[in-house]
Design an enzyme around this catalytic site. Structure first.
Site, PDB file in Angstrom:
ATOM      1  N   GLU A  59      40.125  47.303  51.069  1.00  0.00           N
ATOM      2  CA  GLU A  59      39.718  47.132  49.692  1.00  0.00           C
ATOM      3  C   GLU A  59      38.219  47.074  49.613  1.00  0.00           C
ATOM      4  OE1 GLU A  59      42.703  44.637  47.356  1.00  0.00           O
ATOM      5  OE2 GLU A  59      41.739  43.188  48.813  1.00  0.00           O
ATOM      6  N   GLU A  66      37.510  37.883  48.675  1.00  0.00           N
ATOM      7  CA  GLU A  66      36.950  36.523  47.983  1.00  0.00           C
ATOM      8  C   GLU A  66      37.009  35.505  48.593  1.00  0.00           C
ATOM      9  OE1 GLU A  66      39.678  37.273  44.437  1.00  0.00           O
ATOM     10  OE2 GLU A  66      38.628  39.270  43.938  1.00  0.00           O
ATOM     11  N   LYS A  99      45.805  36.231  41.892  1.00  0.00           N
ATOM     12  CA  LYS A  99      44.421  35.440  41.913  1.00  0.00           C
ATOM     13  C   LYS A  99      44.744  34.167  41.244  1.00  0.00           C
ATOM     14  CE  LYS A  99      41.808  39.837  42.814  1.00  0.00           C
ATOM     15  NZ  LYS A  99      40.700  40.425  42.872  1.00  0.00           N
ATOM     16  N   GLY A 117      37.928  44.667  41.277  1.00  0.00           N
ATOM     17  CA  GLY A 117      37.697  44.109  39.751  1.00  0.00           C
ATOM     18  C   GLY A 117      36.395  44.599  39.211  1.00  0.00           C
ATOM     19  N   ASN A 141      48.401  40.990  43.349  1.00  0.00           N
ATOM     20  CA  ASN A 141      47.418  39.718  43.744  1.00  0.00           C
ATOM     21  C   ASN A 141      47.126  39.202  42.501  1.00  0.00           C
ATOM     22  OD1 ASN A 141      45.753  37.439  44.294  1.00  0.00           O
ATOM     23  ND2 ASN A 141      44.157  39.041  45.526  1.00  0.00           N
ATOM     24  N   SER A 159      40.544  48.277  42.203  1.00  0.00           N
ATOM     25  CA  SER A 159      40.596  48.911  40.831  1.00  0.00           C
ATOM     26  C   SER A 159      41.773  49.828  40.844  1.00  0.00           C
ATOM     27  CB  SER A 159      39.195  49.505  40.283  1.00  0.00           C
ATOM     28  OG  SER A 159      38.480  48.317  40.182  1.00  0.00           O
ATOM     29  N   HIS A 178      41.100  38.158  52.439  1.00  0.00           N
ATOM     30  CA  HIS A 178      40.902  38.884  51.436  1.00  0.00           C
ATOM     31  C   HIS A 178      39.194  38.685  51.088  1.00  0.00           C
ATOM     32  CE1 HIS A 178      40.174  39.564  47.115  1.00  0.00           C
ATOM     33  NE2 HIS A 178      41.494  40.516  47.039  1.00  0.00           N
TER      34      HIS A 178
HETATM   35  P1  PGA Z   1      41.636  44.666  41.622  1.00  0.00           P
HETATM   36  O1  PGA Z   1      41.665  43.582  42.705  1.00  0.00           O
HETATM   37  O2  PGA Z   1      42.731  45.699  41.618  1.00  0.00           O
HETATM   38  O3  PGA Z   1      41.384  43.769  40.393  1.00  0.00           O
HETATM   39  O4  PGA Z   1      40.266  45.552  41.685  1.00  0.00           O
HETATM   40  C1  PGA Z   1      42.329  44.133  44.141  1.00  0.00           C
HETATM   41  C2  PGA Z   1      42.081  42.736  44.867  1.00  0.00           C
HETATM   42  O5  PGA Z   1      41.389  42.037  45.057  1.00  0.00           O
HETATM   43  O6  PGA Z   1      43.168  42.753  45.591  1.00  0.00           O
END
Ligand code: PGA
Length: 246
Positions: free
Chosen positions: A163, A93, A11, A169, A9, A209, A91
């Site tokens: 997740e 976010e 983003k 992140g 992803n 992460s 997701h």
């Molecule tokens: P990250 O994000 O690997 O940077 O923690 C994962 C995601 O949001 O799908």
């Protein structure tokens, strides 16, 4: 058996030339692993044209209608015509910053199913819920309110990404025990709601992460069928190492 998947992803990162460079370096040498990248929508077309074989391109978001007066939005049919074969839904976010709740997420699931568009259904609990020890109930509710209305036929082969919000992140990866416990619970709920066959056919990915150093351990958990990778998918070499963790 559940399909193994490694998805990246990207983003809201990378500019055109960076996206073109990154996709060139992403190779999938594993016949039995599905590899998908999710660039910004504006680059889906060029990324789809520049990708290697056995790599798919997906969309991070889509509108629930196929066309019409929805300024600034993108429909499944438009995204598909640009090269996207799969979309992210739910997701954290989108849930946190764009007020997407379980009701809207259910409508997106229905739009994807109605238009025969693959998706990765994301779920995950915030830190407060984890600290209160209520993560299992929380995830079960996200699944029941937005996904478990599908029929068995519709549910077969679907993809869920667990997740935990506190791991996205932050560098605070869930331990393999924490991931396996949640993934096992999700598979059990699918079994209870549907049946054994369906539960064995749904892929359950871990995200948060996940990187080239911990992917091998996470992917070796019996109920972890792959990963949804954010930060580490922005570096071609790291992402290829994650793919090769299988
Ligand atoms: P990250 O994000 O690997 O940077 O923690 C994962 C995601 O949001 O799908």
């Amino acid at each position: 058996m559940a399909q193994k998947i490694v998805a990246g992803n990207w983003k809201m990162n990378l500019e055109l030339n960076e996206a073109k460079d990154l996709i060139k370096g992403i190779k999938n040498s594993q016949d039995d692993v599905r590899v998908i990248v999710f660039p910004s929508s504006v680059f889906i077309n060029v990324v789809a044209e520049g990708k290697n074989d056995n790599v798919e391109v997906g969309t991070q978001n889509f509108h629930t209608e196929l066309k019409g007066a929805f300024t600034g939005e993108l429909s499944i049919s438009q995204l598909r015509s640009a090269g996207a074969t799969v979309g992210l839904i739910g997701h954290s976010e989108r849930r946190a910053f764009f007020s997407e709740g379980n009701d809207l997420i259910k409508i997106k699931v229905n739009a994807a199913v109605a238009n025969n568009f693959d998706f990765i259904f994301c779920c995950g609990e915030p830190l407060m819920i984890r600290e209160a020890g209520k993560e299992l109930e929380f995830i079960k509710m996200q699944l029941e309110e937005s996904l478990f209305h599908l029929t068995k036929e519709q549910m077969m082969g679907k993809v869920i990404a667990y997740e935990p919000v506190w791991a996205i992140g932050t560098g605070m990866t869930a331990s393999s025990d924490q991931a396996e416990r949640m993934h096992r619970a999700i598979r059990t709920w699918i079994h209870e709601r549907y049946d054994h066959e369906t539960a064995q056919n749904v892929s359950i990915l871990y995200g948060g992460s996940c990187n080239q150093d911990n992917a091998k351990e996470l992917f070796s958990c019996p109920n972890v069928d792959g990963g949804l990778i954010g930060g580490a998918s922005l570096k071609g070499e790291a992402f290829c190492t994650i793919i090769d963790s299988y």
